[in-house]
Design an enzyme around this catalytic site. Structure first.
Site, PDB file in Angstrom:
ATOM      1  CG  ASP A  90      -4.215   5.566  -0.165  1.00 40.28           C
ATOM      2  OD1 ASP A  90      -3.440   4.590  -0.180  1.00 40.28           O
ATOM      3  OD2 ASP A  90      -5.028   5.771   0.763  1.00 40.28           O
ATOM      4  CG  HIS A 117      -9.392   7.217   2.990  1.00 38.72           C
ATOM      5  ND1 HIS A 117      -8.507   8.029   2.341  1.00 38.72           N
ATOM      6  CD2 HIS A 117      -8.875   5.962   2.901  1.00 38.72           C
ATOM      7  CE1 HIS A 117      -7.490   7.295   1.898  1.00 38.72           C
ATOM      8  NE2 HIS A 117      -7.689   6.037   2.222  1.00 38.72           N
ATOM      9  CG  ASP A 122      -2.016   0.983   1.191  1.00 39.90           C
ATOM     10  OD1 ASP A 122      -1.890   1.968   0.442  1.00 39.90           O
ATOM     11  OD2 ASP A 122      -3.013   0.796   1.909  1.00 39.90           O
ATOM     12  CD  GLU A 134      -6.100   2.657  -0.819  1.00 36.76           C
ATOM     13  OE1 GLU A 134      -5.065   2.095  -0.405  1.00 36.76           O
ATOM     14  OE2 GLU A 134      -6.633   3.628  -0.256  1.00 36.76           O
ATOM     15  CD  GLU A 180      -8.004   1.851   2.078  1.00 38.32           C
ATOM     16  OE1 GLU A 180      -7.071   1.068   2.278  1.00 38.32           O
ATOM     17  OE2 GLU A 180      -7.956   3.056   2.406  1.00 38.32           O
ATOM     18  CG  HIS A 194      -7.169   7.926   6.568  1.00 36.42           C
ATOM     19  ND1 HIS A 194      -5.920   7.587   7.042  1.00 36.42           N
ATOM     20  CD2 HIS A 194      -7.501   6.967   5.677  1.00 36.42           C
ATOM     21  CE1 HIS A 194      -5.527   6.455   6.455  1.00 36.42           C
ATOM     22  NE2 HIS A 194      -6.467   6.061   5.626  1.00 36.42           N
TER      23      HIS A 194
HETATM   24 MN    MN Z   1      -3.697   2.878   0.950  1.00 35.14          MN
HETATM   25 MN    MN Z   2      -6.343   4.418   1.704  1.00 39.79          MN
END
Ligand code: MN
Ligand code: MN
Length: 302
Positions: free
Chosen positions: A96, A160, A85, A285, A193, A168
Site C-alpha cells: 500500500d 495501519h 494511492d 505512504e 501514511e 486495514h
Molecule cells: Mn494507501
Molecule cells: Mn494505507
C-alpha cells in the site's frame, strides 16, 4: 516471516513502486483522471499483481477514497494537489503506497511545502521504526515534522497493519502522539501514511461513494444482483470500484445491484474524505515489514 510470504510482499512492493514511478510522468494539465486510473490498474495487472483496492486519485481538499466514476469528466488543472494511492497484492499479500503530485510546471510554493511536510514526516517516521518502539513515537515524529512546516497533520486518518487480503488491520499508526503504550512487534507489516493540511486537520465522510467492499455473503433475489455479486466475490472482500463493475455490466445494472446490496448490508461503501475546512491535503505512504532492520518494501529497490 516465512520466506515465501516475504517474497510475495516484496514482489507486490516492486510492482507498486514501478507503477507509481510511471504515473509521475503521466499526471499533467489537461489529462483525464480516469485515464490515469485505467493506466494504473492495467499496469498492475500486466506486471502480474492484483488490485488490493481500486486506484485512488484524490484531488486538493479530498484526502482519500476517490476512485474515478464510470463517466468521470475530471481533468487535471495547474496546481491541483493530486494524491495517488495504490494497493497491489500477490496472493493476498498487500503493498500500500501513495505519492502527492502537484500538477504543472513551477507549482505554487506553498503547495510544494505542504507536500514536503508529509513526505518528510514519512521519511522521519521510517528512520525511527524498529521492533519494540512505542507506536505513539511514530505519531509524534509525524506530528512534529508537519507542525514545523507550519501545517497540521490530519488526526482522524492513520496508518495501519496489513494482513493477508486485509488492508486495514491493527495496529493503527496515528499521525499524532496518541499517548498509547502499544509497541511495534517483529513480523508485523504496516503502512505509514502521514497526511498534512493547511486546514484544521480533520476529515469527514462525504457522500456518493464510488468504492465498496463485500462484508457478508447471503443469497440475493434478483438475477442482475446475483450476477454482479458473483463478480464482487472475486475481490476476496477487498475494495472495488463501481467503475470496473459498470465497464463490465453497464451503468444501469450496476446501480440496481449496488443499491440492493447496500440496502441488505452485504456491502459497505467508502465515501470520499474531504477536509472539514476545505484545506488542501498532501499524503505520502510506504509499507514496511517490521524486522530488526525494517524493510520498506514499496521504496527500497528489492
Ligand atoms: Mn494507501
Ligand atoms: Mn494505507
Amino acid at each position: 516471516m516465512d520466506k515465501e510470504i516475504k517474497e510475495k510482499y516484496l514482489k507486490a512492493g516492486r510492482i507498486a513502486k514501478k507503477t507509481l514511478d510511471m504515473v509521475k510522468t503521466k499526471v499533467k494539465e489537461g489529462i483525464k483522471l480516469a485515464d490515469v486510473t485505467d493506466f494504473i490498474e492495467e499496469n498492475i495487472k500486466k506486471m502480474g499483481g492484483g488490485l488490493a483496492f481500486p486506484a485512488q486519485i484524490s484531488v486538493n481538499n479530498i484526502a482519500a477514497h476517490y476512485a474515478a466514476l464510470f463517466e468521470d469528466k475530471t481533468v487535471f488543472k495547474k496546481n491541483d494537489m493530486v494524491k495517488i494511492d495504490i494497493g497491489v497484492h500477490i496472493d493476498g499479500y498487500i503493498a500500500d503506497t501513495a505519492i502527492t503530485i502537484i500538477v504543472g510546471e513551477k507549482p505554487d510554493e506553498k503547495l510544494e511545502r505542504l507536500s514536503l511536510a508529509s513526505k518528510e514526516a514519512l521519511d522521519n517516521a521510517l528512520e525511527i521504526i524498529k521492533p519494540g518502539i512505542e507506536i505513539r513515537e511514530i505519531g509524534k515524529i509525524i506530528q512534529d515534522t508537519i507542525t514545523k512546516f507550519g501545517f497540521s497533520p490530519v488526526i482522524n486518518l492513520s496508518g495501519h497493519g496489513l494482513e493477508r487480503y486485509q488492508i486495514h488491520c491493527k495496529p493503527s499508526i496515528p499521525n499524532f502522539d496518541n499517548r498509547t503504550k502499544e509497541k511495534l512487534k517483529e513480523g508485523q507489516v504496516i503502512a505509514i501514511e502521514p497526511f498534512a493540511t493547511d486546514g484544521k486537520g480533520k476529515i469527514y465522510e462525504s457522500s456518493n461513494a464510488s468504492v465498496f467492499s463485500l462484508i457478508e455473503e447471503k443469497p440475493v433475489r434478483s438475477r442482475i444482483t446475483r450476477e454482479i455479486l458473483r463478480e464482487i466475490k472475486k475481490y476476496n472482500r477487498m475494495p472495488f470500484s463501481e467503475r470496473r463493475l459498470m465497464k463490465k455490466f453497464g451503468k444501469g445494472k450496476t446501480i440496481i445491484a449496488l443499491k440492493e446490496l447496500m440496502g441488505r448490508n452485504l456491502i459497505q461503501d467508502y465515501p470520499p474524505l474531504p477536509e472539514i475546512n476545505g484545506g488542501m491535503i498532501s499524503q505520502w505512504e510506504h509499507s514496511v515489514i517490521i524486522e530488526k532492520k525494517p524493510v520498506v518494501f514499496t521504496r527500497d529497490i528489492n
